[in-house]
Each structure stands twice: as C-alpha cells, then as structure tokens.
Design an enzyme around this catalytic site. Structure first.
Site, mmCIF file in Angstrom:
data_model
loop_
_atom_site.group_PDB
_atom_site.id
_atom_site.type_symbol
_atom_site.label_atom_id
_atom_site.label_comp_id
_atom_site.label_asym_id
_atom_site.label_seq_id
_atom_site.Cartn_x
_atom_site.Cartn_y
_atom_site.Cartn_z
ATOM 1 N N GLN A 226 0.839 -1.208 0.000
ATOM 2 C CA GLN A 226 0.000 0.000 0.000
ATOM 3 C C GLN A 226 0.869 1.252 0.000
ATOM 4 O O GLN A 226 1.592 1.491 0.966
ATOM 5 C CB GLN A 226 -0.872 -0.020 1.259
ATOM 6 C CG GLN A 226 -1.787 1.162 1.433
ATOM 7 C CD GLN A 226 -2.585 1.051 2.738
ATOM 8 O OE1 GLN A 226 -2.063 0.560 3.731
ATOM 9 N NE2 GLN A 226 -3.822 1.490 2.724
ATOM 10 N N GLY A 227 0.796 2.022 -1.072
ATOM 11 C CA GLY A 227 1.573 3.262 -1.161
ATOM 12 C C GLY A 227 0.675 4.461 -0.922
ATOM 13 O O GLY A 227 0.376 5.213 -1.867
ATOM 14 N N GLU B 122 -9.982 -1.667 5.140
ATOM 15 C CA GLU B 122 -8.842 -1.819 6.049
ATOM 16 C C GLU B 122 -9.325 -1.815 7.504
ATOM 17 O O GLU B 122 -8.800 -2.501 8.360
ATOM 18 C CB GLU B 122 -7.843 -0.679 5.820
ATOM 19 C CG GLU B 122 -6.552 -0.859 6.603
ATOM 20 C CD GLU B 122 -5.421 0.023 6.079
ATOM 21 O OE1 GLU B 122 -5.690 0.989 5.347
ATOM 22 O OE2 GLU B 122 -4.257 -0.270 6.426
ATOM 23 N N SER C 170 4.224 -1.346 4.352
ATOM 24 C CA SER C 170 4.288 -2.714 4.889
ATOM 25 C C SER C 170 4.395 -3.730 3.755
ATOM 26 O O SER C 170 3.677 -3.635 2.761
ATOM 27 C CB SER C 170 3.031 -3.028 5.705
ATOM 28 O OG SER C 170 2.875 -2.102 6.740
ATOM 29 N N SER D 15 0.693 6.458 2.641
ATOM 30 C CA SER D 15 1.300 7.442 3.554
ATOM 31 C C SER D 15 2.591 8.016 2.993
ATOM 32 O O SER D 15 3.356 7.336 2.308
ATOM 33 C CB SER D 15 1.624 6.790 4.897
ATOM 34 O OG SER D 15 0.479 6.199 5.429
HETATM 35 C C1 LIG Z 1 2.965 -0.658 11.646
HETATM 36 C C2 LIG Z 1 2.516 0.332 10.615
HETATM 37 C C3 LIG Z 1 2.282 -0.091 9.320
HETATM 38 C C4 LIG Z 1 1.876 0.821 8.357
HETATM 39 N N1 LIG Z 1 1.704 0.368 7.070
HETATM 40 C C5 LIG Z 1 1.390 1.267 6.102
HETATM 41 C C6 LIG Z 1 1.317 0.839 4.741
HETATM 42 O O1 LIG Z 1 1.519 -0.330 4.415
HETATM 43 N N2 LIG Z 1 1.060 1.760 3.803
HETATM 44 C C7 LIG Z 1 0.812 3.067 4.107
HETATM 45 O O2 LIG Z 1 0.547 3.850 3.201
HETATM 46 N N3 LIG Z 1 0.892 3.516 5.388
HETATM 47 C C8 LIG Z 1 1.179 2.633 6.383
HETATM 48 N N4 LIG Z 1 1.276 3.059 7.694
HETATM 49 C C9 LIG Z 1 1.102 4.487 7.979
HETATM 50 C C10 LIG Z 1 -0.177 4.828 8.725
HETATM 51 O O3 LIG Z 1 -1.296 4.743 7.875
HETATM 52 C C11 LIG Z 1 0.011 6.246 9.315
HETATM 53 O O4 LIG Z 1 1.033 6.152 10.286
HETATM 54 C C12 LIG Z 1 -1.265 6.758 9.942
HETATM 55 O O5 LIG Z 1 -2.229 7.037 8.972
HETATM 56 C C13 LIG Z 1 -1.001 8.050 10.779
HETATM 57 O O6 LIG Z 1 -0.310 9.002 10.038
HETATM 58 P P1 LIG Z 1 1.019 9.680 10.590
HETATM 59 O O7 LIG Z 1 1.943 8.597 11.065
HETATM 60 O O8 LIG Z 1 1.517 10.596 9.541
HETATM 61 O O9 LIG Z 1 0.568 10.510 11.877
HETATM 62 P P2 LIG Z 1 -0.138 11.929 11.880
HETATM 63 O O10 LIG Z 1 -1.251 11.938 10.900
HETATM 64 O O11 LIG Z 1 0.913 12.975 11.742
HETATM 65 O O12 LIG Z 1 -0.742 11.976 13.329
HETATM 66 C C14 LIG Z 1 0.033 12.344 14.480
HETATM 67 C C15 LIG Z 1 -0.927 12.403 15.686
HETATM 68 O O13 LIG Z 1 -1.944 13.410 15.464
HETATM 69 C C16 LIG Z 1 -3.243 12.848 15.621
HETATM 70 N N5 LIG Z 1 -4.180 13.449 14.651
HETATM 71 C C17 LIG Z 1 -3.950 13.663 13.323
HETATM 72 N N6 LIG Z 1 -5.061 14.183 12.748
HETATM 73 C C18 LIG Z 1 -6.000 14.283 13.721
HETATM 74 C C19 LIG Z 1 -7.348 14.758 13.768
HETATM 75 N N7 LIG Z 1 -7.965 15.231 12.667
HETATM 76 N N8 LIG Z 1 -8.016 14.713 14.965
HETATM 77 C C20 LIG Z 1 -7.422 14.232 16.087
HETATM 78 N N9 LIG Z 1 -6.139 13.787 16.109
HETATM 79 C C21 LIG Z 1 -5.445 13.797 14.958
HETATM 80 C C22 LIG Z 1 -3.056 11.366 15.306
HETATM 81 O O14 LIG Z 1 -4.084 10.592 15.918
HETATM 82 C C23 LIG Z 1 -1.666 11.088 15.911
HETATM 83 O O15 LIG Z 1 -1.783 10.863 17.298
HETATM 84 C C24 LIG Z 1 1.679 2.185 8.688
HETATM 85 C C25 LIG Z 1 1.911 2.623 10.004
HETATM 86 C C26 LIG Z 1 2.335 1.720 10.958
HETATM 87 C C27 LIG Z 1 2.590 2.224 12.352
#
Ligand SMILES: Cc1cc2nc3c(=O)[nH]c(=O)nc-3n(C[C@H](O)[C@H](O)[C@H](O)COP(=O)(O)OP(=O)(O)OC[C@H]3O[C@@H](n4cnc5c(N)ncnc54)[C@H](O)[C@@H]3O)c2cc1C
Length: 403
Positions: free
Chosen positions: A130-131, A253, A165, A133
């Site tokens: 999945q591309g 998902e 992932s 993030s």
């Molecule tokens: C183990 C793992 C596997 C993953 N696998 C994939 C994958 O295969 N492909 C892929 O594309 N991505 C993947 N991800 C990424 C995942 O989808 C993102 O980490 C997730 O969507 C959160 O985005 P971020 O890390 O940028 O955090 P941010 O969006 O920057 O969030 C930071 C904090 O702010 C809070 N926050 C943000 N917006 C709001 C809001 N509107 N209201 C309240 N709180 C908010 C969040 O809850 C969090 O606590 C993976 C992540 C992990 C940890």
C-alpha cells in the site's frame, strides 16, 4: 479451542466441510505458528500452503463468485476462521490484494480491469503493498505530494512513500499520486496499480529502505519512487478520481477483517490463561479481574464483527461503523499486551537467553512492543473517534484550524 457459534444448519454443514478438509490437508510444519501475517508468509512451507488453499478455493472467499471468490457471507467467514484456529494452522490470504485492492477494484474497476487484475490476485501472481502514507501525509492523506504525470498511455510517478508494509515481498503497489495539482486536494488524486519491476526484472523506479522496528523485525520500508511507469489502464476509478476508491480501501482496512479479530484474540487469551496457571496466579483476584475484562471484550468483538459484516453485505462495502471495529480491537490488543506484561512481572523485562548480538523478544514481549503500532496504522485511534463522532453519531464536524 475457540468456543463455537451455532449459526444454523447451513453454517454447520459448511463447518463440517471445512473441518474435514483441514484434517486431511493441514501442513504439519505450520502447526501452532503464531506470528504476524507478513512474517508467516516468509516461513518455509507457507508458499505451498497458500497454493493448496488456492487450489481448494479457499482464497478471496468473500469475493463474488463471478470474480473467482466463493461469495461467503459474514457467518461463513466467521466459521472458516474458527476452523483454521481449531486446526492450529494459519489461514493464509492474499493479504492486501485480497482485502484492500480486490474489493476496491470490484466496486470501482471497469469490466476489463476486473478481468485482468482480480484473477492475478487470487492465484498469487500479483502481491500488493500500500503506497498511501508519505512523510507529510498520514491522517491527512489528501495532502499527499507524490506526482503522477500522464505521458502517452502511461502515468509516470515520482515521490516518497513511508511505512510501506510488505514492500520487500510485493510485486505491485496500489499507489496514490497527485495527477492534477491545480484541483482541490481531494479531486486531483489518482489510484494507480504500479508494477514494482519492469518486464526485464529491473526495478521500476522503486528504492526500498527497510525500517527497523522495536520488535527487531523490518516489516516495512521507506519507499522512494523515481519515474515509475504504469499503463493508464492501471488507474482505478478514472484519472483524478482516486479519492472515492481510497475511501473504499480504507473502509475495508478498518472493517474488512472484522471476523478474524475474535478468533485470534480468543486463542491469545487461552495462551495467556495457560501462562497464568504456569505461574500459579490463577487465584489472584486482580489477575482474575483482568482476565474477565479481556474475555468480555473478545466476546464483544465477535458480535461486533458479525454486525460489521452484515453491514458489508447490505451496502456491498464497509460503512463508517467499521471505524468502531478498528478502534475497539486495536485498543483492546494494546491494553491486553500491557496486562500480560504486568501479570508476568520481571520475566517480561528480560530478553530470553539467546546468542550474543541477536535480538529476539519472546512472544509476549513482541506482542507488547508490536501492539504500540496498532492504534496508528489503518487510521489512528483519534481519527477513528472523529469518524464515529461525525459520521456514525452525526456530531458537528471538527472546526477548521482547531488542531
Ligand atoms: C505498523 C505500521 C504499518 C503501516 N503500514 C502502512 C502501509 O503499508 N502503507 C501506508 O501507506 N501507510 C502505512 N502506515 C502508515 C499509517 O497509515 C500512518 O502512520 C497513519 O495514517 C497516521 O499518520 P502519521 O503517522 O503521519 O501521523 P499523523 O497523521 O501525523 O498523526 C500524528 C498524531 O496526530 C493525531 N491526529 C492527526 N489528525 C487528527 C485529527 N484530525 N483529529 C485528532 N487527532 C489527529 C493522530 O491521531 C496522531 O496521534 C503504517 C503505520 C504503521 C505504524
């Protein structure tokens, strides 16, 4: 052994069929395996087991029959999961191809796209990652910056993805890219199925840098994309029409694996019970209270899973209530792993004896470390709460600029 739901005569007949097949076919080398799906796929024997499941029609079982599935409903999928758990072998699936991309193609793909891509998922030819993030686009996914430029009958994609992932084992990426930079942010995104290798076997512009996790594993990568090419045929939902496809993918998902949760956690609960007995702590009232808390949550998960699946059957795809499912199981898994660490006491803090230089947490340590991520991936717990508040309970939307 998981408790068995009595779901009526049809489900009983299906249960007998699956149980018989598993008794005759389950692979000894994978008996009792307890690992994350991505790690299971790397084990010896997993490939052969996947092939045998495919030949028996046990891959992509929820897909409609016309696309090669078995059109199993929520009840039958629950039965299937329970029988695999009973037999003690992993129910391998086609991963993101089966539960994220396939269902999105079924809803949004053209007939030609369905005919081309779906059989390749079922038979294992295409393995997807999945591309979505990016370093500056996670919860606010529509801010993504990866560019897609149309060149003749191809899209040429450049940018950076992160937390991808399973990228090392994938042959295709379902990738979001901005194909119209001038359109409002949700309207200029395309959903493209991108081959990760060219026909000659060389990389199609992908550089994968594995990220080491605190469990010691490297199950995801930073992914740098430089001029990866995909035919326009591989754009699902039309050029610039990727956001609605993304919503379908994210709905799956969060809710698509609803029936698998309780089986996994019921097995885990029983393993912890055995551990508690080994430690002689089964009469400790505090431990008993924790275990009772966990057991009731697992049962709620089972019924909540069936409810989500009825919703899928009615709407053809998971609705916003799937956010409830994601929120519930992920917070449970995290809290339960913490409880196990508490119950085991000092044993939890020391790595098992192992060769010097290696880092191999035991099952419960890995679960404690690994579950830190489950309230992040697939949409964070806070974001799920927003969805439940706004789209299930109908509360007012978050005012812009509040965060
Ligand atoms: C183990 C793992 C596997 C993953 N696998 C994939 C994958 O295969 N492909 C892929 O594309 N991505 C993947 N991800 C990424 C995942 O989808 C993102 O980490 C997730 O969507 C959160 O985005 P971020 O890390 O940028 O955090 P941010 O969006 O920057 O969030 C930071 C904090 O702010 C809070 N926050 C943000 N917006 C709001 C809001 N509107 N209201 C309240 N709180 C908010 C969040 O809850 C969090 O606590 C993976 C992540 C992990 C940890």
């Amino acid at each position: 052994m998981p408790t068995e739901l009595d779901l009526g005569p049809d489900a009983r007949a299906f249960r007998d069929e699956v149980r018989g097949w598993l008794e005759a076919n389950r692979p000894e080398e994978l008996l009792g395996v307890d690992a994350e799906p991505l790690a299971v796929q790397r084990l010896p024997g997993a490939e052969t087991w996947a092939r045998r499941l495919h030949e028996a029609g046990l891959m992509c079982v929820s897909w409609p029959k016309e696309y090669g599935g078995r059109a199993l409903g929520g009840v039958e999928v629950a039965v299937l999961n329970e029988e695999f758990a009973r037999a003690g072998v992993p129910r391998l699936t086609r991963g993101m191809g089966e539960w994220l991309v396939g269902p999105s193609i079924i809803v949004w793909g053209t007939d030609e796209q369905k005919a081309h891509f779906l059989p390749r998922i079922i038979d294992g030819t295409d393995r997807y990652c999945q591309g979505f993030s990016e370093p500056d686009a996670g919860s606010d996914l529509a801010s993504l910056k990866t560019r897609g430029v149309v060149d003749g009958d191809e899209v040429v994609i450049s940018g950076q993805k992160v937390w991808t992932s399973g990228a090392q084992a994938a042959s295709m990426m379902f990738c979001l890219c901005r194909t119209d930079p001038d359109a409002p942010k949700h309207k200029g995104i395309s959903y493209v199925l991108v081959p990760m290798r060219r026909d000659d076997g060389s990389s199609n512009g992908f550089e994968l840098r594995p990220i080491k996790q605190m469990t010691g594993q490297s199950l995801f990568t930073e992914t740098f994309i430089t001029e990866a090419r995909a035919p326009l045929f591989n754009v699902i939902g039309g050029l610039h029409g990727g956001w609605r496809v993304t919503m379908t993918t994210l709905g799956n998902e969060r809710g698509g694996n609803a029936t698998t949760q309780h089986v996994q956690y019921e097995n885990q609960f029983r393993a912890v019970l055995a551990e508690v007995r080994k430690l002689g702590r089964e009469k400790d009232p505090l431990v008993r209270q924790h275990l009772a808390w966990a057991w009731t949550r697992v049962q709620i998960m089972r019924y909540q899973g069936l409810r989500t699946l009825s919703e899928v059957v009615a709407r053809k795809e998971p609705g916003p209530a799937s956010a409830l499912n994601k929120m519930f199981w992920s917070e449970y898994a995290q809290r339960f792993a913490e409880l196990v660490v508490n119950i085991r006491g000092a044993d939890s803090m020391v790595l098992p004896e192992q060769q010097s230089g290696s880092y191999e947490p035991d099952r419960w340590q890995r679960s404690f470390l690994g579950t830190r991520s489950v309230t992040i991936w697939g949409g964070t717990a806070q974001v799920q709460r927003n969805i439940v508040g706004e789209r299930v309970l109908g509360l007012p939307k978050e005012p812009p600029g509040e965060r």
